[in-house]
Every structure is written in C-alpha cells, then in structure tokens.
Write an enzyme that holds these catalytic residues in place. Structure first.
Site, short mmCIF file in Angstrom:
data_model
loop_
_atom_site.label_atom_id
_atom_site.label_comp_id
_atom_site.label_asym_id
_atom_site.label_seq_id
_atom_site.Cartn_x
_atom_site.Cartn_y
_atom_site.Cartn_z
N ARG A 140 0.85 -1.19 0.00
CA ARG A 140 0.00 0.00 0.00
C ARG A 140 0.88 1.25 0.00
O ARG A 140 2.08 1.16 0.26
CB ARG A 140 -0.94 0.01 1.20
N ASN A 178 -5.22 7.10 3.30
CA ASN A 178 -4.89 6.53 4.61
C ASN A 178 -3.49 6.95 5.01
O ASN A 178 -2.54 6.73 4.24
CB ASN A 178 -4.92 5.00 4.58
N GLU A 179 -3.35 7.57 6.14
CA GLU A 179 -2.04 7.98 6.66
C GLU A 179 -1.14 8.44 5.52
O GLU A 179 -0.08 7.84 5.26
CB GLU A 179 -1.37 6.83 7.41
N GLU A 347 -7.76 6.35 14.39
CA GLU A 347 -7.36 4.97 14.68
C GLU A 347 -6.78 4.92 16.08
O GLU A 347 -5.95 5.77 16.43
CB GLU A 347 -6.26 4.50 13.70
N TRP A 355 3.11 -4.60 14.03
CA TRP A 355 4.19 -4.00 13.22
C TRP A 355 5.34 -3.42 14.03
O TRP A 355 6.31 -2.96 13.43
CB TRP A 355 3.60 -2.90 12.32
N GLU A 395 -1.46 -8.05 8.58
CA GLU A 395 -1.74 -7.62 9.96
C GLU A 395 -2.41 -8.71 10.78
O GLU A 395 -3.15 -8.43 11.73
CB GLU A 395 -2.55 -6.32 9.92
N GLN A 396 -2.08 -9.95 10.46
CA GLN A 396 -2.65 -11.12 11.11
C GLN A 396 -2.62 -11.05 12.64
O GLN A 396 -3.54 -11.47 13.29
CB GLN A 396 -1.85 -12.34 10.68
N HIS A 398 -2.70 -8.55 14.52
CA HIS A 398 -3.28 -7.32 15.06
C HIS A 398 -4.60 -7.61 15.75
O HIS A 398 -5.52 -8.14 15.15
CB HIS A 398 -3.51 -6.35 13.90
C1 GAL Z 1 -1.95 2.22 10.89
C2 GAL Z 1 -2.59 2.19 9.51
C3 GAL Z 1 -3.69 1.16 9.45
C4 GAL Z 1 -3.21 -0.15 10.01
C5 GAL Z 1 -2.69 0.06 11.40
C6 GAL Z 1 -2.23 -1.21 12.07
O1 GAL Z 1 -0.77 2.95 10.92
O2 GAL Z 1 -3.14 3.44 9.19
O3 GAL Z 1 -4.14 1.01 8.13
O4 GAL Z 1 -2.20 -0.65 9.19
O5 GAL Z 1 -1.61 0.96 11.36
O6 GAL Z 1 -1.81 -0.95 13.39
#
Ligand code: GAL
Length: 703
Positions: A140, A178-179, A347, A355, A395-396, A398
């Site tokens: 992305r 997004n960001e 968020e 991550w 992001e499994q 998460h």
């Molecule tokens: C953010 C991002 C999200 C998602 C999230 C996971 O920085 O905007 O799309 O990836 O991290 O923690």
C-alpha cells in the site's frame, strides 16, 4: 444501547450555527453536536469477510456500543474490479446494515491501494524510492501522488464514490486516503515528482538566479543554469550531505504536494455535493505531511495512534512500555484540535499490534484510559482500528474488538465497551453552560511550532544527540505537569488571547515574527523561547549579524556561543541550588543589565555563565532557556517559576499524570507506573474511578 440523542439546547444550537462554517464558506449541518461530546466507532472491512457474516458483525458492533462504522478504506479493487466497471453494491449493503443498527458511516476514498490492473497498465503511477527503484503492486501507499495518470484514476474513483454516496444521509463523513505517506520509503523520487517539484520551484522563485541565491549554490559550485537541471535532493546521490536549503524547500514542497493530493479529492467530493464532513487520518506528528496545509480544505482533523508498539518510555517507569507516552498522545490532540475545533482519533489500537519490533500487550485498563484521554483533550470522535482481528494478511497478529472467532469481545473490546458506557454517562450529565474553571483557563498556553524548524534542524542537526520532538516534549510535559491547557498552534494564530506562549527551538525567524513576539510580551504576554532559537532566517541562512542577534533585544541577552558534548559526556547547570545534567545543546548567554539569570553553567570553560535568563518586556516577560537537559527537569523547574511569577498558580502533578477539564468534567489519566492522587476538592463528586488513580487508570469528577 440508548439511541443517539440529537437534542441540543437552543442557545447551543444557535452558537453552533453561527460558528460553524463549511470549509468552502457555506453553512454546514451540525455534524458533531456539542451535547454528544464524543462518538465512538470502529473500522470494518466487509470486503474481507463472508457476506453471510455482515449482518451479524454489524449487529454485534452495535451491541458493543459502537456509534459509527468506518469502511471502504483500502477497497479500490472491490470498488472498481476492472477499469471503468464500478461496484458499490457490497458497500451499499453494509451502509444499509449500519443504518439498521443505528450506526453512522464514515466512508473512505481508496487511493492508498491502487488495484493491480492499474499498476500493470500504467506502471508510472507507482512511486520511485531513493535508490531509483519503482515500487510494485502488492502493498500500500505505493501510488505516486505526483503522477498525472494516478491523479486521473484517483479522480475517477472518487467521482464515482461521490456520485453514489455524496448525498446519502446514512453517510456521516469521509476519510481521504490513509495515513498519507510512503511509510519507510518516505518520498517519491519519480520523474513525475521531480517535474512537479521543479514547477513549484519555478512558481516560488521565477528566476533561477533567485533560487541560486536562496539555496546558496555558490557553495561547492552547485550553481544551476535552469530549473530543468534540478533533481530532488537525495542523500544517495551525494558523497557528502545534500544542500540543506534545497532539502528544506523539498520538505516544503512534499508537504504541499500531499495537501494538494488531498485537495484534489476534497474538491471532487464537494463538486458532487458531498454533504458530509471530510477528514484524513494523519500519522501522528512524525510524518512529512503538515496538517496545517489542509486547514482550509478539511472539516475535521483526525489522526492515528498506536501507543504500545515496543517503545519503552522509561520516563514513565517500568510500565511505560504498556501505557504509552501520555505527553505524545496529549500533544497530538492539542495540535489537531485548535486547527478548526473539530478533531479526533481516527485509529486507536485495541490491543497488541503486529508492526512494532516487539508487540507487547497493553496494560489492562490502558485502552480505556487512552479513549478517556481523547475525551479530556476535546476529541469529538474516537475510532478503533479494527473490529475483527484479521485471519490472514500482513496484519494477522493485530488484535480487534473481537477475537479470531469473529464474535467474542477481546479484552480491548471490553475496554471500548467500558469507555462507551462512561461517555454515555457523561453525555447524560452534559451541561452546555459549564464554564471553564478560571484558574485552569489562566494557564492556557499557546505552544508555537513551525514544521520548517523541525525539518531544517533534523536535516542539519549539528549534534546527533539532538532530538527536536524530544525537546518539544520536555516543555510539553512541563506544561501538563502544571495542569496548563495547551493549544499547539502555528504563526498565523492571534496570540493575544494566550497568557503564555512557548516557542521551542524556533530556529527560523524573521523581523515580522520577532516583532509579533515583542508586541505580544509588551502587551502583557509571557513568552518562553528555548535553545536554537533565532539563529537563521527563513531560507535557512545565518543572517550577516552576530550569532542569533535577531533575538538579542527580545530576550535581553547576547548569545555569543553554543556548545555540544560528544559521546555520552554530560555538562552541568545549577538553578536555585539544584544541579541538572545536559548533553545535547547549550546556548551560553550574556544577560543585559536588567535581565535576571535563572540558571548557570557549573562546568566547562564557560562555568558561571548564564544558561537561562528572563526579563520584563512592557507588561509581560520573555524567558530564554538555552540548555537542553537530559531529562527536562530544569526546564520544568524554570517553567514553574515563570508561571508562578505571572500569577498563574501552576499545579504540581507528576509528568504524564495528565488532568484536563472538558465540558464540565475533570478527567485524570495516569500514564505513570505508580498510583497518583487526583487534584480534586474535598467535596468533588467522583463520576468514575477513584481518588487514587492506578497506572493506566482514569478518574472523572465534577466540582
Ligand atoms: C496504521 C494504519 C492502518 C493499520 C494500522 C495497524 O498505521 O493506518 O491502516 O495498518 O496501522 O496498526
């Protein structure tokens, strides 16, 4: 759950009608009724879940207390599966389900994830990294905002979205992209980006001679003959450092380019009549994108926050890594809110993330605390990332509001439910006439920043021990320990309403700014300036004067030298009998007659010279704190002196035990590792929590 109350008192309604203007200038609907204070919602990606689970998931979100749902963010491949063939029916079904469950909807433009057919047909829409490598499909933020072809395709999908949902009453707001960033790759060095950078430079300088003058290209024979010879400054292209003036302009251009890309989307949404509010989710304060450049385009300013992701935050004790930094969190709220008064967290982490280098479990209670910190800081919405924990994909690991079974509330999910209950309880007690307590209001402080300073200092640090944001945080923590309400603002703001202005490491100044600061103090304001201020002009040149002479009159002192220490060596400063260590930056000051020395160097060849000074200027005062200490304790002590002398009776809380007042409620949030007592009057009515706030705890009370 009780239906969202749309009732609002007549006086509050009138005030809102009078005060709220659409970004484009027209009157707007009341998107964020004051009486609701804050809404809580959640991210959902219906495209990633079986259709037969959508209704169940929406019903469960509602049961958990969610008031809105956020969808469509990365779904370009589902919205336009083939070029020109649009499919929004799946999204429409989910919008309908949200409405049936009493939830508002935030829709997103999907520009962060171009579909594969587009990348294969037009590889030029992909960004190019510093090594010259073009990015590929399969991640992305690989789209190149400067590519005219990319912009064309983004415009098409946004147009279709706007036509389909722009007048849809079930849709509450929009999030763009997004960001906005290219994450670790930072900048695109593509031919398209280079061309637009050159255009921007042509517009700014007109004549290549002016650019040569401002970029100081006489140094090392860098002189350019025309704009076509200019490339994006790239460390990998140079044996030494790139030209700092070129870098500063590139930072400015890049931030403007990001804002321009957002503007492209905002204009389309508005053109097709989007009646909803528009925001983007900024990536905290570390990104290269400057929200102020979109101040006139967006209706709300939201950001993303993952407080626990492996950082240790040792300043908050052994639990720091599970609690996050109260200062950083609070600072960002205080930055976003003053832009136009409508801000929130788009968020917020609901548990472990995937991550960080190491992804620990947040302290039980911390998620609830973060939500209530957002409330205390004036946020109008908090949205959690995300409802379901993904079973597949990057992001499994998460966490979500529900466990991997898709239905059982996770520990974080239960904390969201708890927070929503708190908000509903407070909403029921909302009093529009509540007045900000006078003692608290008296400490209101403008924290002045300009991204130019951060960029220029970070590009050309002079000592690796310097950390610009870390320096800001020392002052910000001092302010919150005094229980000062803070607005983080930029230069165009009228400062006259603030009793105090803190402008840390303000390296780039001009005569107009020094005059503005001088008038501010002369009229009774108290100005605090800190290390590295006033050294340069706006181009990043040193003026042909004595070192930092631009501010000598203002600070009532001369600043003949600054010192830096190598390795882990420490120098020392004394103030009021206490001794403090520093290592990164020391401005050595020579006070004029009438200026008071607040702190003195205790060693090195300038032992006995001033490290911090203050003097009266007109009805106010100017304080200059020239040393950047290791832990910020000197800065806190001196700030307390300034506020005390100005009659602002500062509180004395532990740093990161943060207490603020909002809409009639006092809210204390404890980001430290030990219990802290709330600074409440004996008769205060505790609405939630206890007088002693545990680490990760929250207490709300009224007085
Ligand atoms: C953010 C991002 C999200 C998602 C999230 C996971 O920085 O905007 O799309 O990836 O991290 O923690």
């Amino acid at each position: 759950m009780k239906a969202i109350s749309r009732t609002i008192s007549w006086s509050a309604a009138l005030a809102l009608i009078l005060s709220s203007t659409h970004a484009a200038g027209a009157a707007t609907p009341d998107w964020f009724p004051r009486a609701e204070m804050m809404n809580i919602g959640v991210y959902y990606y219906p495209e990633a879940w079986p259709q037969n689970q959508w209704a169940r998931d929406m019903a469960n979100m509602h049961k958990m207390g969610m008031e809105f749902v956020h969808m469509g963010e990365f779904a370009w491949a589902f919205m336009e599966p083939e070029e020109g063939k649009f499919d929004f029916d799946w999204l429409e079904k989910n919008v309908a389900l949200a409405q049936q469950n009493g939830m508002k909807v935030i829709l997103c433009t999907p520009s962060a994830t171009p579909p594969v057919w587009l990348s294969r047909k037009h590889p030029e829409i992909l960004m190019v990294d510093a090594t010259g490598k073009r990015m590929n499909h399969g991640g992305r933020q690989q789209g190149d905002w400067s590519s005219p072809v990319y912009r064309e395709y983004v415009a098409k999908i946004v147009t279709e979205l706007a036509k389909r949902f722009g007048h849809d009453k079930r849709v509450w707001g929009w999030q763009l992209d997004n960001e906005l960033s290219h994450y670790e790759k930072e900048f695109s060095y593509s031919p398209a980006a280079t061309a637009r950078f050159r255009e921007w430079l042509k517009e700014k300088y007109g004549d290549i001679g002016h650019l040569n003058a401002d970029w100081g290209t006489a140094f090392w024979s860098m002189v350019y003959q025309n704009f076509e010879q200019i490339e994006i400054p790239n460390q990998l292209d140079h044996a030494g450092l790139p030209n700092p003036h070129a870098q500063l302009d590139f930072n400015r251009w890049f931030a403007s380019e990001g804002a321009d890309f957002l503007r492209l989307q905002t204009r389309i949404l508005r053109q097709y009549g989007a009646d909803q509010w528009i925001t983007t989710n900024y990536m905290a304060m570390y990104g290269d994108i400057d929200p102020m450049r979109s101040a006139k385009d967006l209706d709300a300013f939201t950001w993303t926050h993952y407080p626990v992701h492996g950082d240790v935050f040792a300043e908050n004790g052994p639990l720091g890594f599970r609690l996050g930094s109260g200062a950083i969190q609070s600072f960002m709220h205080d930055f976003m809110r003053p832009i136009n008064g409508i801000s929130g967290l788009m968020e917020l982490q609901p548990g472990q993330v995937n991550w960080g280098v190491v992804n620990p479990w947040p302290q039980p209670g911390a998620i609830h605390m973060w939500i209530m910190r957002a409330f205390a800081a004036g946020a109008r919405m908090v949205c959690t990332y995300r409802y379901r924990q993904p079973l597949f994909g990057n992001e499994q690991y998460h966490k979500g509001l529900v466990e991997t079974d898709g239905v059982t509330p996770s520990p974080g999910g239960r904390e969201y439910m708890e927070a929503m209950k708190d908000v509903l309880k407070l909403r029921a007690k909302y009093k529009p006439e509540a007045k900000e307590p006078a003692a608290y209001a008296k400490r209101r402080t403008a924290f002045l920043i300009n991204f130019d300073n951060r960029w220029d200092i970070e590009n050309h640090k002079q000592t690796t021990r310097w950390d610009t944001v870390g320096h800001w945080m020392k002052y910000y923590r001092a302010l919150k320990s005094m229980m000062a309400p803070v607005d983080v603002v930029t230069e165009e703001r009228d400062l006259s309403g603030y009793g105090f202005v803190v402008a840390p490491a303000y390296q780039l100044v001009d005569k107009a700014l020094v005059a503005k600061w001088t008038t501010y103090a002369e009229n009774g304001g108290h100005l605090v300036l800190t290390s590295r201020t006033g050294e340069k002009d706006r181009r990043g040149y040193f003026p042909e004067t004595l070192w930092a002479e631009q501010i000598y009159g203002l600070i009532g002192a001369k600043l003949p030298i600054y010192d830096l220490l190598p390795g882990t060596l420490e120098g020392h400063v004394t103030a009021d009998g206490a001794r403090y260590a520093w290592g990164s930056w020391a401005d050595v000051l020579e006070p004029d007659a009438g200026t008071t020395t607040l702190a003195t160097y205790a060693d090195q060849f300038y032992a006995g010279k001033a490290a911090a000074v203050t003097h009266k200027l007109g009805k106010g005062s100017v304080t200059y704190i020239g040393v950047d200490t290791v832990n910020g304790e000197l800065e806190t002590a001196l700030m307390r002196k300034v506020y005390t002398a100005a009659g602002a009776a500062p509180a004395n809380l532990a740093a990161d035990f943060i207490v603020d007042w909002r809409d009639g409620f006092w809210v204390a949030t404890n980001f430290t590792s030990t219990a802290k007592a709330i600074p409440a009057r004996p008769g205060a009515e505790i609405l939630s929590g206890a007088r002693s706030v545990i680490p990760g705890g929250v207490t709300v009370w009224v007085e």
